[in-house]
Scaffold this active site. Structure first.
Site, short mmCIF file in Angstrom:
data_model
loop_
_atom_site.label_atom_id
_atom_site.label_comp_id
_atom_site.label_asym_id
_atom_site.label_seq_id
_atom_site.Cartn_x
_atom_site.Cartn_y
_atom_site.Cartn_z
N PHE A 1 0.84 -1.20 0.00
CA PHE A 1 0.00 0.00 0.00
C PHE A 1 0.88 1.25 0.00
O PHE A 1 1.72 1.43 0.89
CB PHE A 1 -0.92 0.01 1.23
CG PHE A 1 -1.89 1.16 1.24
CD1 PHE A 1 -3.06 1.09 0.50
CD2 PHE A 1 -1.62 2.32 1.97
CE1 PHE A 1 -3.96 2.16 0.50
CE2 PHE A 1 -2.52 3.39 1.98
CZ PHE A 1 -3.69 3.30 1.24
N GLU B 1 13.91 3.12 1.77
CA GLU B 1 13.24 3.84 2.86
C GLU B 1 13.98 3.65 4.18
O GLU B 1 13.38 3.61 5.24
CB GLU B 1 11.79 3.38 2.98
CG GLU B 1 11.01 3.46 1.68
CD GLU B 1 11.14 4.80 0.98
OE1 GLU B 1 11.45 5.81 1.66
OE2 GLU B 1 10.96 4.85 -0.23
#
Ligand code: BEZ
Length: 184
Positions: free
Chosen positions: A4, A83
């Site tokens: 997501f 990330e």
């Protein structure tokens, strides 16, 4: 397997996927409360990117991507590396905008309070002042804000924080610039 996206993944997934669909997750709000020293800014002049904060009753719209089992490990390794500045993997229920049912669980990246790049709450005008000028290896911070805003508008989602920031960042009314290379 689903991933997501609620930030740059909404408009630029930069990985191979089978299908995608808009959706939302419950219990969070999206905020530009995370410094970006490595993508949309530099160590000397960090930009601002989104993270999620717990907010019972709130919902965050984004894009859900279904990825094939044989490539998922490689994609998650790539995202974990990309990330690395504070984000951690979580699993969330993803809801359909049509009937609000849970259509799948998805992996999501969240940078929680306490990570070294978490800057927390600041006036949106102050965030805009940073985002207007910051620039990093992944491109202009301004582009990140405006593309996220446009992608949410295109999917019929409302996010007051993102809209207000985009309004302040756009300033001159020019929305976006040419897409830069992959990532955040
Ligand atoms: C995203 O969901 O688009 C995302 C969020 C945090 C870091 C990277 C990507």
């Amino acid at each position: 397997m689903w991933i997501f996206g609620y930030g740059s993944l909404v408009w630029r997934p930069a990985f191979e996927y089978r299908t995608r669909r808009p959706g939302y997750v419950r219990g969070y709000m999206r905020r530009f409360w995370q410094a970006s020293p490595d993508h949309r800014g530099t160590e000397e002049s960090p930009g601002r990117v989104v993270t999620l904060l717990a907010d019972p009753g709130a919902e965050v719209w984004g894009m859900a991507y279904q990825v094939a089992a044989d490539v998922v490990d490689g994609i998650l390794d790539q995202l974990d590396y990309r990330e690395k500045a504070g984000y951690e993997r979580h699993t969330v229920d993803m809801h359909s905008p049509d009937d609000h049912s849970v259509f799948a669980q998805g992996v999501i990246y969240i940078a929680g309070p306490g990570n070294p790049n978490f800057v927390g709450d600041h006036p949106v005008a102050d965030i805009a002042a940073v985002a207007r000028v910051a620039h990093g290896p992944s491109g202009a911070n301004r582009e990140y804000v405006l593309r996220l805003h446009q992608a949410l508008v295109d999917m019929g989602a409302h996010d007051d924080h993102v809209s207000e920031l985009a309004r302040l960042v756009a300033g001159d009314g020019i929305v976006g610039s040419s897409p830069s290379s992959d990532s955040t």
